[in-house]
Write a protein that holds these residues in place. Structure first.
Motif, PDB file in Angstrom:
ATOM      1  N   SER A 302      11.632   5.855  -2.973  1.00 33.47           N
ATOM      2  CA  SER A 302      10.647   5.322  -3.926  1.00 33.47           C
ATOM      3  C   SER A 302      10.449   6.294  -5.070  1.00 33.47           C
ATOM      4  O   SER A 302      10.534   7.517  -4.889  1.00 33.47           O
ATOM      5  CB  SER A 302       9.296   5.080  -3.239  1.00 33.47           C
ATOM      6  OG  SER A 302       9.411   4.103  -2.230  1.00 33.47           O
ATOM      7  N   LYS A 382      -3.194   8.797  -0.486  1.00 30.93           N
ATOM      8  CA  LYS A 382      -2.899   7.639  -1.335  1.00 30.93           C
ATOM      9  C   LYS A 382      -1.382   7.443  -1.448  1.00 30.93           C
ATOM     10  O   LYS A 382      -0.877   6.317  -1.447  1.00 30.93           O
ATOM     11  CB  LYS A 382      -3.505   7.838  -2.726  1.00 30.93           C
ATOM     12  CG  LYS A 382      -5.005   7.602  -2.794  1.00 30.93           C
ATOM     13  CD  LYS A 382      -5.496   7.722  -4.238  1.00 30.93           C
ATOM     14  CE  LYS A 382      -6.999   7.459  -4.330  1.00 30.93           C
ATOM     15  NZ  LYS A 382      -7.494   7.608  -5.721  1.00 30.93           N
ATOM     16  N   TYR A 384       0.827   8.349   0.804  1.00 27.15           N
ATOM     17  CA  TYR A 384       1.285   7.824   2.092  1.00 27.15           C
ATOM     18  C   TYR A 384       1.010   6.328   2.198  1.00 27.15           C
ATOM     19  O   TYR A 384       1.845   5.552   2.683  1.00 27.15           O
ATOM     20  CB  TYR A 384       0.596   8.574   3.242  1.00 27.15           C
ATOM     21  CG  TYR A 384       1.436   9.710   3.791  1.00 27.15           C
ATOM     22  CD1 TYR A 384       2.128   9.567   4.987  1.00 27.15           C
ATOM     23  CD2 TYR A 384       1.564  10.905   3.099  1.00 27.15           C
ATOM     24  CE1 TYR A 384       2.912  10.599   5.486  1.00 27.15           C
ATOM     25  CE2 TYR A 384       2.332  11.945   3.588  1.00 27.15           C
ATOM     26  CZ  TYR A 384       3.010  11.779   4.787  1.00 27.15           C
ATOM     27  OH  TYR A 384       3.789  12.805   5.278  1.00 27.15           O
ATOM     28  N   GLU A 385      -0.182   5.922   1.745  1.00 28.68           N
ATOM     29  CA  GLU A 385      -0.538   4.514   1.813  1.00 28.68           C
ATOM     30  C   GLU A 385       0.386   3.677   0.937  1.00 28.68           C
ATOM     31  O   GLU A 385       0.847   2.596   1.338  1.00 28.68           O
ATOM     32  CB  GLU A 385      -1.995   4.324   1.365  1.00 28.68           C
ATOM     33  CG  GLU A 385      -2.481   2.882   1.477  1.00 28.68           C
ATOM     34  CD  GLU A 385      -3.920   2.723   1.027  1.00 28.68           C
ATOM     35  OE1 GLU A 385      -4.406   1.575   1.019  1.00 28.68           O
ATOM     36  OE2 GLU A 385      -4.567   3.740   0.677  1.00 28.68           O
ATOM     37  N   ALA A 386       0.685   4.175  -0.257  1.00 25.63           N
ATOM     38  CA  ALA A 386       1.575   3.450  -1.170  1.00 25.63           C
ATOM     39  C   ALA A 386       2.974   3.297  -0.589  1.00 25.63           C
ATOM     40  O   ALA A 386       3.657   2.285  -0.812  1.00 25.63           O
ATOM     41  CB  ALA A 386       1.629   4.158  -2.516  1.00 25.63           C
ATOM     42  N   LEU A 387       3.421   4.308   0.183  1.00 25.73           N
ATOM     43  CA  LEU A 387       4.760   4.269   0.770  1.00 25.73           C
ATOM     44  C   LEU A 387       4.778   3.558   2.117  1.00 25.73           C
ATOM     45  O   LEU A 387       5.864   3.348   2.687  1.00 25.73           O
ATOM     46  CB  LEU A 387       5.297   5.700   0.930  1.00 25.73           C
ATOM     47  CG  LEU A 387       5.533   6.496  -0.356  1.00 25.73           C
ATOM     48  CD1 LEU A 387       5.988   7.911  -0.040  1.00 25.73           C
ATOM     49  CD2 LEU A 387       6.563   5.805  -1.247  1.00 25.73           C
ATOM     50  N   GLY A 388       3.610   3.201   2.635  1.00 25.96           N
ATOM     51  CA  GLY A 388       3.550   2.519   3.921  1.00 25.96           C
ATOM     52  C   GLY A 388       3.910   3.414   5.083  1.00 25.96           C
ATOM     53  O   GLY A 388       4.445   2.938   6.100  1.00 25.96           O
ATOM     54  N   LEU A 389       3.623   4.712   4.969  1.00 23.85           N
ATOM     55  CA  LEU A 389       3.982   5.669   6.014  1.00 23.85           C
ATOM     56  C   LEU A 389       2.805   5.938   6.942  1.00 23.85           C
ATOM     57  O   LEU A 389       1.638   5.782   6.568  1.00 23.85           O
ATOM     58  CB  LEU A 389       4.477   6.972   5.390  1.00 23.85           C
ATOM     59  CG  LEU A 389       5.734   6.835   4.508  1.00 23.85           C
ATOM     60  CD1 LEU A 389       6.122   8.187   3.933  1.00 23.85           C
ATOM     61  CD2 LEU A 389       6.888   6.243   5.312  1.00 23.85           C
ATOM     62  N   GLY A 390       3.127   6.378   8.157  1.00 24.34           N
ATOM     63  CA  GLY A 390       2.123   6.577   9.182  1.00 24.34           C
ATOM     64  C   GLY A 390       1.771   8.031   9.399  1.00 24.34           C
ATOM     65  O   GLY A 390       2.284   8.936   8.721  1.00 24.34           O
ATOM     66  N   ASP A 393       4.769  10.637  10.082  1.00 28.39           N
ATOM     67  CA  ASP A 393       5.947  10.567   9.207  1.00 28.39           C
ATOM     68  C   ASP A 393       5.914  11.680   8.162  1.00 28.39           C
ATOM     69  O   ASP A 393       4.860  11.977   7.592  1.00 28.39           O
ATOM     70  CB  ASP A 393       6.005   9.223   8.482  1.00 28.39           C
ATOM     71  CG  ASP A 393       6.121   8.045   9.442  1.00 28.39           C
ATOM     72  OD1 ASP A 393       6.636   8.263  10.556  1.00 28.39           O
ATOM     73  OD2 ASP A 393       5.706   6.934   9.072  1.00 28.39           O
TER      74      ASP A 393
END
Length: 605
Positions: A302, A382, A384-390, A393
């Motif tokens: 990304s 933010k 991490y949230e945008a990348l959909g990571l947990g 990760d």
């Protein structure tokens, strides 16, 4: 009885027990069991176990023969006992009791073993390729290659294509790789060239009124070796079609490729025909960092440049403010990985010539590393949230000029996928890369030049060439990719002289340049040319993928080494002074090289 064999070495079964047979083949392996000698006799078709009983005439002959000697054996077929049956061998239920042996050819001491698949130095394998080809794996690869080509040929004919052969001796081309030149004896000082590809000829076949052409074409390029391309020569499924759009080309070749791979996939899944994803070039470079993405790898890259604009992590903030980019490569499930895993990735990036590979670690939601610390917890979450990571990760970062960041991110994506075991080995995933840019800016020459294929039709035709910024013009160019390997490039061709002259003018070529360098094709187009397009998937690469081989030399009968040398036939080599005189050629030694062969210093008479 036949002079050499009644059966081949892979043919005998339990139904043949009691029969008198004659077999011929190579002595593959010998085992002495206390006066009883077992010999595995091998030919192209398989292995048969031969038994030589104590004090027999056959034993007296065979016990002194070296492996790989060629013999003819007469004997009786007997059943093996239940405990001696070999279920892994087609002939494993029987053996032949040898009654007579004739030696056809004795083998000297071998420079490399044939029995077994132990690694051996490549120079020895290539020098004695005829021995190397006797080994099971390589022999199977070459047979696979033959079956793949037969399947491709059948499928192309079923799709309505006709096979034609194009010239091998042709004119030198100013575009592409270096030509192999062939001097003309009857035209002193002039040269033919071996075709880098049948590109112009296949287009001329369309101009000549044939509709769907193909051939299994040899191509010759004087370029350095790569793992996925042999130096010197290679083969491709060359095809061309008239009155077609890009969609028509895809619809014609997808069933051929998907069908061949399904036929030889040995249970691996294959992207079905009609379902090859189409990925625009720019999207491929962003998401995968490569125009030949391996879709088995689930990691997606990304662009996170905006997340670092004005960031507390000064290095990335300055990069973004300077107009460059930051790309993020997820590293899923790395909570259990030590800091060393991340540092090793950074060291690897530096060893590849890059400045480095930044990273953020995360374990149970706890962030780690200098980027997270300086960027700040809120901003990092933010991201991490945008990348959909947990919460478990990690992330790696590639930053810099767009092309450099994409290259590093793509290589890192592959390495992370391999290190984390994310790339399955049970699938062949195809895709098309489409919408290549027609032009690119060359930083060295400081001018616009063709980026991919100068003979492609620009999207929008003449109007696009006349009104658009050249760097915004896309072409009807496409690549077929499978598991990260580019199988071919192709295009809808530019069949109109007016569009071709304009396209070349943008790249700095005059009409006279086009008329001189591409005379055969441009002249033909002036007499009515149909819209046409095609592609040319590489045969060697297809077989390499199907055989599961990392190197293309493992699926070619007699390959050259990485220096483009044929060690078995000693090519290239010096020629005689007489041959040079006949060709009106004088060989000029490179500076600082002493001539060792008289032929190299003889001037033509």
């Amino acid at each position: 009885m036949h002079a050499y064999r009644t059966h081949n070495c892979g043919q005998l079964r339990e139904s043949d027990v009691g029969a008198s047979v004659r077999l011929s083949g190579w002595v593959h392996r010998k085992r002495d069991h206390g006066g009883v000698l077992f010999v595995d006799l091998r030919d192209h078709y398989g292995l048969t176990q031969v038994v030589c009983r104590a004090n027999s005439e056959a034993l007296k002959v065979l016990e002194h023969l070296r492996a790989e000697s060629v013999v003819t054996i007469d004997g009786e077929v007997v059943a093996r006992g239940p405990e001696a049956t070999n279920p892994n061998l087609a002939t494993g239920a029987i053996e032949v009791v040898a009654e007579a042996v004739a030696i056809q050819s004795e083998a000297q001491e071998l420079p490399l073993p044939v029995a077994g698949e132990a690694d051996y130095p490549e120079d020895i394998r290539l020098r004695y390729r005829y021995l190397d080809l006797r080994r099971d794996r390589l022999h199977a690869n070459i047979m696979l290659r033959s079956r793949v080509i037969s399947s491709i040929r059948r499928r192309m004919i079923e799709q309505g294509f006709t096979e034609f052969q194009t010239p091998i001796l042709t004119a030198s081309s100013p575009e592409g790789a270096r030509d192999y030149l062939v001097p003309s004896r009857v035209h002193p000082g002039k040269f033919y060239a071996l075709p880098q590809a049948p590109q112009m000829f296949k287009q001329l076949i369309m101009v000549a009124g044939f509709d769907r052409y193909f051939q299994i074409a040899p191509c010759f390029r004087d370029e350095d070796a790569r793992a996925d391309r042999s130096p010197g020569e290679f083969y491709q499924l060359d095809f061309e079609m008239s009155y077609v759009t890009q969609d028509d080309v895809f619809a014609a070749i997808e069933p051929v490729l998907a069908g061949v791979f399904e036929e030889f996939a040995n249970g691996k899944s294959v992207t079905p025909a009609g379902e090859f994803p189409r990925i625009p070039f720019r999207e491929a470079m962003l998401k995968y960092g490569s125009d030949k993405p391996d879709l088995r790898n689930p990691i997606l890259i990304s662009d996170v440049s905006d997340h670092f604009r004005g960031s507390g992590f000064g290095l990335f903030a300055r990069i973004v403010e300077g107009g460059d980019v930051v790309r993020a490569i997820p590293a899923p499930g790395t909570a259990e990985k030590s800091r060393k895993f991340f540092d090793d990735m950074n060291d690897w990036a530096r060893s590849e010539g890059h400045a480095g590979l930044g990273y953020i670690t995360r374990k149970g939601g706890e962030l780690g590393g200098p980027i997270a610390r300086n960027h700040g917890e809120e901003a990092t979450l933010k991201l991490y949230e945008a990348l959909g990571l947990g919460p478990d990760d990690g992330i790696f970062f590639a930053a810099g000029k767009e092309a450099q960041a994409a290259k590093l991110a793509g290589a890192a994506r592959t390495r992370v996928g391999e290190e984390l075991g994310l790339i399955p080995d049970d699938a062949f995933k195809f895709c098309w890369i489409v919408d290549f840019p027609m032009y690119e800016y060359d930083e060295e020459t400081k001018k616009v030049d063709f980026s991919h294929n100068p003979f492609s039709m620009p999207q929008g035709g003449l109007e696009a060439l006349a009104t658009k910024d050249p760097l915004d013009i896309l072409a009807f160019q496409y690549d077929i990719v499978c598991n990260g390997v580019e199988l071919s490039s192709g295009a809808i061709r530019n069949h109109r002289p007016d569009i071709m002259y304009k396209a070349f003018a943008i790249a700095g070529y005059s009409q006279a340049d086009v008329d001189t360098n591409f005379a055969g094709m441009i002249n033909a187009f002036k007499y009515g040319a149909p819209p046409h397009g095609g592609s040319a998937p590489g045969i060697d690469r297809i077989v390499m993928l199907l055989a599961g081989e990392p190197n293309i030399r493992e699926v070619v009968l007699f390959p050259m080494n990485q220096k483009a040398e044929d060690l078995m036939m000693n090519a290239p080599g010096a020629v005689t002074a007489k041959q040079l005189r006949e060709l009106s050629i004088r060989v000029v030694e490179p500076a600082g090289t002493a001539a060792k062969d008289p032929a190299k210093v003889v001037a033509p008479e």
